[in-house]
Design a protein around this motif. Structure first.
Motif, PDB file in Angstrom:
ATOM      1  N   ARG A  27      60.699 -12.927 -29.276  1.00  0.00           N
ATOM      2  CA  ARG A  27      61.772 -12.290 -30.022  1.00  0.00           C
ATOM      3  C   ARG A  27      61.389 -10.837 -30.252  1.00  0.00           C
ATOM      4  O   ARG A  27      60.213 -10.525 -30.466  1.00  0.00           O
ATOM      5  CB  ARG A  27      62.034 -13.013 -31.343  1.00  0.00           C
ATOM      6  N   ASP A  69      63.455  -8.751 -32.345  1.00  0.00           N
ATOM      7  CA  ASP A  69      64.272  -8.208 -33.425  1.00  0.00           C
ATOM      8  C   ASP A  69      63.416  -7.628 -34.545  1.00  0.00           C
ATOM      9  O   ASP A  69      63.939  -6.920 -35.414  1.00  0.00           O
ATOM     10  CB  ASP A  69      65.233  -9.263 -33.975  1.00  0.00           C
ATOM     11  N   SER A 129      63.767 -25.157 -37.233  1.00  0.00           N
ATOM     12  CA  SER A 129      63.794 -26.035 -36.070  1.00  0.00           C
ATOM     13  C   SER A 129      63.408 -25.267 -34.808  1.00  0.00           C
ATOM     14  O   SER A 129      63.475 -24.035 -34.758  1.00  0.00           O
ATOM     15  CB  SER A 129      65.204 -26.620 -35.901  1.00  0.00           C
ATOM     16  N   ALA A 144      65.147 -25.225 -32.225  1.00  0.00           N
ATOM     17  CA  ALA A 144      66.391 -24.606 -31.734  1.00  0.00           C
ATOM     18  C   ALA A 144      66.559 -23.202 -32.298  1.00  0.00           C
ATOM     19  O   ALA A 144      67.118 -22.321 -31.628  1.00  0.00           O
ATOM     20  CB  ALA A 144      67.591 -25.473 -32.113  1.00  0.00           C
ATOM     21  N   HIS A 145      66.076 -22.971 -33.509  1.00  0.00           N
ATOM     22  CA  HIS A 145      66.174 -21.634 -34.100  1.00  0.00           C
ATOM     23  C   HIS A 145      65.463 -20.615 -33.231  1.00  0.00           C
ATOM     24  O   HIS A 145      65.980 -19.524 -32.980  1.00  0.00           O
ATOM     25  CB  HIS A 145      65.578 -21.640 -35.503  1.00  0.00           C
ATOM     26  N   LEU A 150      64.784 -20.750 -30.071  1.00  0.00           N
ATOM     27  CA  LEU A 150      65.502 -20.541 -28.809  1.00  0.00           C
ATOM     28  C   LEU A 150      66.700 -19.606 -29.018  1.00  0.00           C
ATOM     29  O   LEU A 150      67.000 -18.787 -28.158  1.00  0.00           O
ATOM     30  CB  LEU A 150      65.965 -21.880 -28.240  1.00  0.00           C
ATOM     31  N   ARG A 151      67.342 -19.725 -30.162  1.00  0.00           N
ATOM     32  CA  ARG A 151      68.521 -18.890 -30.432  1.00  0.00           C
ATOM     33  C   ARG A 151      68.150 -17.415 -30.581  1.00  0.00           C
ATOM     34  O   ARG A 151      68.913 -16.533 -30.167  1.00  0.00           O
ATOM     35  CB  ARG A 151      69.234 -19.372 -31.701  1.00  0.00           C
ATOM     36  N   VAL A 152      66.994 -17.130 -31.180  1.00  0.00           N
ATOM     37  CA  VAL A 152      66.649 -15.732 -31.462  1.00  0.00           C
ATOM     38  C   VAL A 152      65.806 -15.111 -30.347  1.00  0.00           C
ATOM     39  O   VAL A 152      65.438 -13.936 -30.435  1.00  0.00           O
ATOM     40  CB  VAL A 152      65.888 -15.610 -32.808  1.00  0.00           C
ATOM     41  N   GLN A 210      62.532 -16.198 -22.432  1.00  0.00           N
ATOM     42  CA  GLN A 210      61.990 -17.552 -22.422  1.00  0.00           C
ATOM     43  C   GLN A 210      61.243 -17.753 -21.113  1.00  0.00           C
ATOM     44  O   GLN A 210      61.702 -17.314 -20.055  1.00  0.00           O
ATOM     45  CB  GLN A 210      63.106 -18.591 -22.532  1.00  0.00           C
TER      46      GLN A 210
END
Length: 406
Positions: free
Chosen positions: A292, A294, A367, A369-370, A372-374, A378
């Motif tokens: 990430r 950000d 999680s 999934a969090h 992967l979202r941010v 990958q």
């Protein structure tokens, strides 16, 4: 009769010297191409900007949009290197295919670094991924920062002493964790290890295996699983004898200059606390690495990764230290320091990789999934940045066999 206020531009008032160039404000993605750093007879010129005896923070800020600066050396006659080293300390990506003999003799390390990156080799990156090209550029910048900042130190100075404070209730992680601490460079370190509800304590087979042959000073403290995590951390920190205290998480990965980079950040920023952003994550159940971007590095911030906190031991004691909490221990400490006016600085995040397994295995509750979202990137397998220097014998566990660097 009114009295005019005193002018702040009084020529008799000595002006404070401008801040010397440093890494603060590094820009991850450039908006312009390469420029040239050249000797103009009496001074260096970066792009169209003349430099003084030293390069200033304003000089570095003006150069941030550039992808890099190609160094054009002035023949075989020696000239001052200080402005070049200042731009290196600022992380401005410098490069040069050839360096004259006098410059190689004056600073062979700088000459070698300039030849490692040509400004365009990774312009597009694999499959045209812009962020991968930016990563290669930032890795080069980090190496330059280290070199330029160390050049400002007084020759012969001893490295600072750092007490690495770590609490663990998972003794199977300790061999890898201690091996990574043992390979830290440019620092004198000791370890204070808190064993949190570990059956047998220091006599547990994994604890003994980790401690056997560990060359650095090692102190162990023990507490039952019923004691809060933060209480044991504070107990361990109370046994620290170093000038600085650094928190270390037993299940994460750290590059061999992680502590040294934090100390450099402490020196050039003057911050009360330094740390790094959470940038690289290994998602263990998915056998995947995500990155990430950000959270930028080289900025003032009230947020850093908890496993990377470094601060003066005296400042730690003044703050009250880790609270007797079962979770959010790092965030609580940083919040109290920030609320009290403490300054927190975040340096680069390329030398740190967080491990994330199932949420129940951590004190945080995010999680998979969090992440992967941010994620900006990958990759399959364990894919740290090159600053991590991952490979056999690095103490990074069985995952090293998966390493396929980005």
């Amino acid at each position: 009769m009114s009295v005019a206020p005193e002018s702040s531009a009084d020529p008799a008032t000595p002006r404070a010297p401008e801040e010397r160039a440093g890494p603060r404000g590094y820009v991850r993605t450039p908006s312009e191409g390469d420029g040239v750093l050249r000797w103009a007879g009496e001074h260096w010129v970066a792009g169209d900007r003349p430099l003084g005896r030293v390069a200033t923070a304003s000089d570095a800020e003006a150069l941030r949009p550039l992808r890099g600066l190609r160094v054009e050396w002035p023949g075989e006659s020696p000239v001052p290197l200080a402005p070049v080293l200042d731009l290196a300390a600022a992380g401005v990506p410098l490069f040069a295919a050839e360096t004259p003999a006098w410059a190689r003799e004056a600073d062979s390390g700088l000459a070698a670094l300039l030849a490692e990156w040509d400004g365009s080799r990774f312009a597009e990156g694999p499959s045209g991924i812009r962020s991968v090209a930016d990563l290669r550029r930032e890795e080069h910048s980090v190496r330059l920062r280290r070199h330029g900042l160390r050049a400002r130190r007084t020759p012969g100075d001893q490295p600072p002493t750092v007490s690495v404070v770590m609490s663990s209730m998972r003794p199977h992680h300790l061999p890898g964790a201690l091996a990574q601490i043992a390979r830290q460079r440019h620092v004198r370190a000791e370890v204070v290890l808190g064993l949190h509800g570990v059956p047998g304590g220091r006599d547990h087979p994994d604890v003994r295996r980790a401690a056997d042959g560990f060359a650095l000073p090692l102190t162990m403290v023990e507490a039952g699983a019923d004691r809060p995590f933060g209480e044991l951390l504070h107990l361990a920190a109370g046994r620290a004898g170093g000038e600085y205290i650094a928190k270390w998480d037993d299940d994460d990965w750290y590059g061999p200059e992680h502590l040294a980079d934090l100390l450099l950040a402490k020196e050039h920023s003057g911050a009360d606390v330094v740390g790094v952003p959470p940038e690289f994550f290994y998602l263990e159940p998915l056998r995947a690495t995500v990155r990430r971007i950000d959270y930028s590095g080289e900025v003032w911030s009230d947020y850093i990764a908890g496993g990377t906190i470094l601060m003066d031991r005296a400042k730690y004691q003044e703050s009250g230290g880790f609270s007797a909490l079962s979770s959010a221990v790092d965030a609580d400490l940083l919040k109290r320091i920030h609320a009290a006016g403490g300054r927190i600085y975040r340096t680069h995040g390329l030398g740190y990789m967080l491990r994330r397994s199932l949420a129940g295995d951590h004190t945080w509750r995010l999680s998979l999934a969090h992440f992967l979202r941010v994620a900006a990137n990958q990759w399959r397998g364990f894919r740290p940045s090159m600053i991590m220097e991952a490979g056999p014998g690095t103490g990074q566990g069985a995952l090293v066999s998966e390493v396929s660097r980005t």
